[in-house]
Enzyme design. Structure first.
Site: not given
Length: 499
Positions: A126, A156, A231
């Site tokens: 993402h 992911d 992230s």
């Protein structure tokens, strides 16, 4: 005449799925200072110094449509004379790079180098999704353009490659996340808010968290603070090995509350290894809808203990259907692995290469058996099974099942319309549930459609009533109901003793 209870159930079906578990990376300057135990390291400075060079900031840009036309980015509604008016005018109108109003939008994330010679960087999918350009910024100020090696949306995970161009890179290696225990110290490294490489420390709060974000959720929960920009950064153990990829936080109020989640390294490394070989990520597929085996379910089907994955539906034409797997089977083993719960089965099947033949251990009708199945390929558009039985409903209405606290009725055209059911749907509709009886405690709701009792299909309320009565006479402690609820089928075990 349709009761108010069924009308409320119809509304619930209509809005089913509208509520989501809010998980995401959010930006709130909140910090958690862990209590230092006597055996905790006095400082992580040496460890951090060794790792900082391998952790990178990833910046991406993509072109989005302008402020006019379909798909445009909307201009915020601001009060007349707002001091922010000029800022947003510039941001939304003057950043466009083409006559169509296209804009360059940038985002930030983190990553880490796992191969210094080849320039291989791991991050979250993402972080780089839909990016036109990707840049990797190192802690010493060097910035390199990156190309996308491959991604896997289900886990992911994404893999990037940079050309070192004589720049000496620092790499980290994956550790064994299966050895991480609740309470173990961990360190999260990343670039929150784009302010620069940042180190936070905490402990493993929990293992095996399912956030319903993908089919193979198995997150490590941590209390080391992570925020927007973290992230894709590494979660490392006290030896400096990467045991996870920081991915999300739980935020009920938009702020950091010390509940973060990381993809475990044992899962991520398998994906990375496949991506480095240049192959597509393919997961095994059986084609079953499964649910946990509770103590009541185990009692209803004659298992001496809860465990395994209960098959609630089998997809037509799937590998499971071709192998002879049936609704009501309990899968207790797959490819030599013990299956303790549905997640065990999902992960075990996913790890198998499509096309391989595997053996399943199955509990059916009070007996253990072995079934061989050819594993298929998991695709995005595969559907769960549906009830295709045809015919018209019977005319008998309102049969009571006093021992369970259920009021059942047949499927009429009006009820089908209100509950949005297919014309060929068969079964008994739950019209009323006594809140003081066993069915309510087990989770049966008005609007549920009972399609089978103890694995025997029922077409109407009378058949359901008779089947439940026979189950009660058999001496079992529970009766197993197969229920159609919304777009899914689930088994619900209702104990007689509680009725």
């Amino acid at each position: 005449m349709i009761s108010d209870t069924l009308l409320r159930a119809a509304r619930r079906r209509f809005f089913a799925g509208a509520t989501a578990f809010v998980v995401g990376i959010v930006a709130v300057p909140s910090f958690v200072t862990p209590t230092i135990a006597s055996d905790a390291p006095p400082s992580v400075a040496d460890l951090a110094e060794r790792l900082l060079g391998a952790v990178v900031n990833i910046s991406t840009s993509q072109t989005v449509k302008g402020t006019e036309g379909p798909g445009a980015v909307p201009m915020p509604q601001l009060p007349e004379g707002s001091p922010f008016q000029d800022f947003f005018d510039d941001f939304f109108k003057n950043r466009g790079g083409d006559k169509g109003g296209g804009q360059k939008v940038q985002s930030l994330g983190s990553g880490f180098v796992i191969d210094a010679e080849q320039g291989i960087v791991v991050t979250n999918n993402h972080v780089i999704a839909d990016a036109d350009d990707i840049e990797v910024n190192f802690s010493d100020g060097v910035t390199l353009k990156a190309t996308l090696v491959g991604t896997d949306t289900k886990t992911d995970v994404a893999l990037l490659k940079v050309d070192p161009k004589g720049h000496k890179l620092t790499a980290v290696k994956f550790g064994d996340s299966t050895k991480m225990r609740v309470g173990d110290w961990v360190m999260a490294i990343g670039n929150p808010f784009g302010i620069g490489t940042t180190v936070t420390a905490g402990i493993v709060s929990a293992r095996g968290r399912d956030l319903h974000s993908g089919p193979f959720d198995d997150f490590i929960q941590i209390d080391a603070p992570i925020n927007h920009g973290n992230s894709g950064g590494p979660l490392v153990d006290v030896k400096g090995d990467v045991v996870g990829i920081n991915t999300a936080i739980y935020s009920p109020n938009g702020g950091s509350v010390g509940v973060g989640f990381a993809i475990p390294s044992d899962q991520a490394q398998k994906v990375v290894d496949k991506l480095m070989k240049g192959g597509d990520i393919e997961y095994g597929y059986l084609g079953v809808q499964i649910q946990p085996v509770t103590q009541d379910v185990a009692s209803a089907i004659g298992l001496d203990h809860p465990g395994g994955a209960l098959v609630a539906a089998v997809t037509d034409g799937s590998p499971a259907a071709k192998a002879g797997i049936e609704t009501g089977d309990v899968i207790t083993g797959f490819a030599g692995q013990e299956i303790k719960d549905p997640k065990d089965l999902s992960r075990a099947v996913a790890d198998v290469s499509p096309g391989s033949k595997e053996t399943l251990s199955v509990w059916r009708n009070g007996k253990a058996m072995q079934i061989s199945a050819d594993v298929g390929r998991n695709a995005e558009d595969q559907k769960t099974a549906s009830n295709d039985e045809g015919g018209k409903p019977s005319a008998e209405q309102g049969l009571r099942v006093p021992s369970l606290g259920l009021g059942l009725t047949d499927l009429t055209p009006d009820i089908r319309e209100q509950l949005n059911l297919a014309d060929n749907q068969r079964g008994a509709v739950v019209e009323r549930v006594n809140p003081d009886k066993a069915a309510s405690a087990a989770g049966i709701e008005p609007g549920d459609v009972i399609v089978a009792v103890d694995r025997t299909p029922v077409k109407n309320a009378r058949q359901a009533n008779q089947a439940i009565a026979e189950a009660g006479k058999s001496g079992r402690k529970s009766v197993l109901l197969l229920v159609d609820r919304g777009d899914a089928q689930i088994f619900v075990a209702v104990p007689f003793a509680a009725g």
